[in-house]
Design an enzyme around this catalytic site. Structure first.
Site, PDB file in Angstrom:
ATOM      1  N   SER A  67       0.789  -1.242   0.000  1.00 26.44           N
ATOM      2  CA  SER A  67       0.000   0.000   0.000  1.00 26.44           C
ATOM      3  C   SER A  67       0.817   1.286   0.000  1.00 26.44           C
ATOM      4  O   SER A  67       0.234   2.360  -0.145  1.00 26.44           O
ATOM      5  CB  SER A  67      -0.944   0.019   1.203  1.00 26.44           C
ATOM      6  OG  SER A  67      -2.034  -0.821   0.951  1.00 26.44           O
ATOM      7  N   LYS A  70       0.203   3.523  -2.909  1.00 23.98           N
ATOM      8  CA  LYS A  70      -1.026   4.320  -3.019  1.00 23.98           C
ATOM      9  C   LYS A  70      -0.718   5.827  -3.001  1.00 23.98           C
ATOM     10  O   LYS A  70      -1.467   6.635  -3.557  1.00 23.98           O
ATOM     11  CB  LYS A  70      -2.008   3.938  -1.900  1.00 23.98           C
ATOM     12  CG  LYS A  70      -2.546   2.501  -2.072  1.00 23.98           C
ATOM     13  CD  LYS A  70      -3.464   2.077  -0.938  1.00 23.98           C
ATOM     14  CE  LYS A  70      -4.249   0.805  -1.210  1.00 23.98           C
ATOM     15  NZ  LYS A  70      -3.768  -0.447  -0.868  1.00 23.98           N
ATOM     16  N   TYR A 192      -4.528  -2.927 -10.179  1.00 21.68           N
ATOM     17  CA  TYR A 192      -4.350  -2.705  -8.737  1.00 21.68           C
ATOM     18  C   TYR A 192      -3.422  -3.759  -8.121  1.00 21.68           C
ATOM     19  O   TYR A 192      -2.536  -3.436  -7.322  1.00 21.68           O
ATOM     20  CB  TYR A 192      -5.727  -2.713  -8.057  1.00 21.68           C
ATOM     21  CG  TYR A 192      -5.640  -2.610  -6.553  1.00 21.68           C
ATOM     22  CD1 TYR A 192      -5.393  -1.386  -5.933  1.00 21.68           C
ATOM     23  CD2 TYR A 192      -5.772  -3.742  -5.755  1.00 21.68           C
ATOM     24  CE1 TYR A 192      -5.286  -1.295  -4.544  1.00 21.68           C
ATOM     25  CE2 TYR A 192      -5.668  -3.656  -4.368  1.00 21.68           C
ATOM     26  CZ  TYR A 192      -5.420  -2.439  -3.778  1.00 21.68           C
ATOM     27  OH  TYR A 192      -5.308  -2.353  -2.409  1.00 21.68           O
ATOM     28  N   TYR A 243      -3.399   3.154   8.180  1.00 19.74           N
ATOM     29  CA  TYR A 243      -4.589   2.357   8.511  1.00 19.74           C
ATOM     30  C   TYR A 243      -5.380   3.052   9.626  1.00 19.74           C
ATOM     31  O   TYR A 243      -5.391   4.275   9.673  1.00 19.74           O
ATOM     32  CB  TYR A 243      -4.191   0.909   8.850  1.00 19.74           C
ATOM     33  CG  TYR A 243      -3.350   0.289   7.756  1.00 19.74           C
ATOM     34  CD1 TYR A 243      -3.892   0.063   6.502  1.00 19.74           C
ATOM     35  CD2 TYR A 243      -2.013  -0.028   7.952  1.00 19.74           C
ATOM     36  CE1 TYR A 243      -3.125  -0.479   5.476  1.00 19.74           C
ATOM     37  CE2 TYR A 243      -1.239  -0.572   6.933  1.00 19.74           C
ATOM     38  CZ  TYR A 243      -1.809  -0.790   5.702  1.00 19.74           C
ATOM     39  OH  TYR A 243      -1.059  -1.304   4.689  1.00 19.74           O
ATOM     40  N   VAL A 261       1.441  -3.445   4.054  1.00 16.20           N
ATOM     41  CA  VAL A 261       1.509  -4.685   4.823  1.00 16.20           C
ATOM     42  C   VAL A 261       2.778  -5.506   4.545  1.00 16.20           C
ATOM     43  O   VAL A 261       3.012  -6.506   5.196  1.00 16.20           O
ATOM     44  CB  VAL A 261       0.255  -5.577   4.641  1.00 16.20           C
ATOM     45  CG1 VAL A 261      -0.979  -4.887   5.193  1.00 16.20           C
ATOM     46  CG2 VAL A 261       0.077  -5.979   3.195  1.00 16.20           C
TER      47      VAL A 261
HETATM   48  N1  GLU Z   1      -2.470  -5.991  -1.528  1.00 17.36           N
HETATM   49  C1  GLU Z   1      -3.115  -5.579  -0.333  1.00 17.36           C
HETATM   50  C2  GLU Z   1      -4.607  -5.475  -0.537  1.00 17.36           C
HETATM   51  O1  GLU Z   1      -5.058  -4.781  -1.389  1.00 17.36           O
HETATM   52  C3  GLU Z   1      -2.553  -4.272   0.108  1.00 17.36           C
HETATM   53  C4  GLU Z   1      -2.639  -4.233   1.544  1.00 17.36           C
HETATM   54  C5  GLU Z   1      -1.882  -3.114   2.179  1.00 17.36           C
HETATM   55  O2  GLU Z   1      -0.640  -2.999   2.059  1.00 17.36           O
HETATM   56  O3  GLU Z   1      -2.559  -2.348   2.845  1.00 17.36           O
HETATM   57  O4  GLU Z   1      -5.358  -6.106   0.142  1.00 17.36           O
END
Ligand code: GLU
Length: 307
Positions: A67, A70, A192, A243, A261
């Site tokens: 993430s 992002k 994605y 988060y 994550v």
């Molecule tokens: N590939 C993970 C998902 O989309 C990303 C999770 C993350 O790093 O928050 O569920």
């Protein structure tokens, strides 16, 4: 004039302290590639706005960025469409887990912010519409900013994400039912999952984030974001980047940050430097235990924060 290794003694001290701190959390286990990571790995890098980069521990070791990417898709889309993006995704903390579905129905398919999965899906969808190749645009940008032409996606991780991607598929279909997704859902999900699978090191990511410390200016001196847009991205990182622990992260670290994550976290000291830390053991909210501790120590020892 700043020395190109201003914070190296601080990083060395932090690495030493982390080495002797027990309890590293647990690696993410929703896909085998992440579950296999050793929670004792630790790397930390600092990039200065002039392009100097240095670090400690495993700072040159590529890891699964997840993430953290992002932030870059948000910046790349915001640069292209400006404020119209905010009609399709909000900028408030969600207070719910990153992959939660519940809020979306109450809020008519508009995700709370670009860093929960639903919001990131909207951003990737819009970037894909604008560029015809969201993941290619992202990789090209990251290679240019980091100066690392070998940075790449991990197709095995991407395939594994897809195999365990029911919840992301549900989010995408649900938002499509509200008209908030342009591309066919399978096309969006492929984009994605590739984005999530990016492998990069702390050195790569600290350099790639430096445009946010330079108030929107890229490594080659051209501008990606206006000063105001760079502030917006930093603000959303501060309030939504870790988060549902963003309040605690702001309290402890006091910097805009974004975690993934895979155990990576990027952070920005606007006008001064960028940081990336990696250690795969996560706390129950999905943030790297040693990563947050290291950033906490960095701002304490240097006195740098946005507050
Ligand atoms: N590939 C993970 C998902 O989309 C990303 C999770 C993350 O790093 O928050 O569920």
């Amino acid at each position: 004039m700043t020395s190109p290794t201003t914070f190296l003694p601080v990083l060395e001290r932090i690495a030493e302290e982390i080495e002797h701190t027990p309890g590293r959390g647990r690696p993410a286990d929703y896909i085998p590639a992440l579950a296999a990571c050793d929670p004792r790995r630790f790397g930390m890098a600092v990039a200065e706005p002039d392009g100097a980069v240095y670090g400690v521990g495993d700072w040159r070791e590529p890891f699964s960025t997840q993430s953290v990417t992002k932030v870059f898709t948000l910046a790349l889309d915001l640069a292209r469409e400006g404020d119209e993006l905010w009609e399709h995704v909000g900028r408030e903390p969600s207070g719910n887990p990153f992959n939660s579905l519940v809020q979306l129905e109450y809020e008519d398919g508009i995700p709370r912010n670009p860093f929960i999965n639903a919001g990131a899906l909207v951003v990737t969808d819009r970037l894909h519409t604008r560029t015809g190749d969201a993941s290619g645009t992202l990789l090209e940008f990251l290679r240019a900013e980091s100066g690392n032409p070998r940075m790449s996606y991990d197709e095995e991780v991407a395939a594994s994400e897809a195999a365990h991607g029911d919840r992301n598929a549900a989010l995408a279909h649900f938002m499509a039912s509200y008209g908030n997704i342009d591309n066919p859902v399978p096309v969006l999900l492929e984009q994605y999952f590739r984005q999530c699978s990016l492998r990069a090191s702390c050195a790569d990511l600290a350099l790639a984030t430096a445009f946010l410390a330079r108030h929107g200016v890229r490594a080659d001196g051209t501008r990606l974001l206006s000063r105001s847009q760079a502030k917006q991205v930093n603000a959303v990182m501060l309030t939504c980047g870790t988060y549902d622990a963003a309040g605690d992260f702001a309290y402890r670290v006091g910097l805009p940050g974004k975690s993934g994550v895979g155990g990576g976290i990027i952070a920005v000291v606007p006008g001064r430097c960028t940081l990336c830390v990696w250690s795969p053991g996560l706390d129950e909210r999905g943030n790297s235990v040693a990563g947050v501790a290291a950033l906490d120590r960095f701002t304490t020892l240097t006195g740098l924060s946005v507050f």
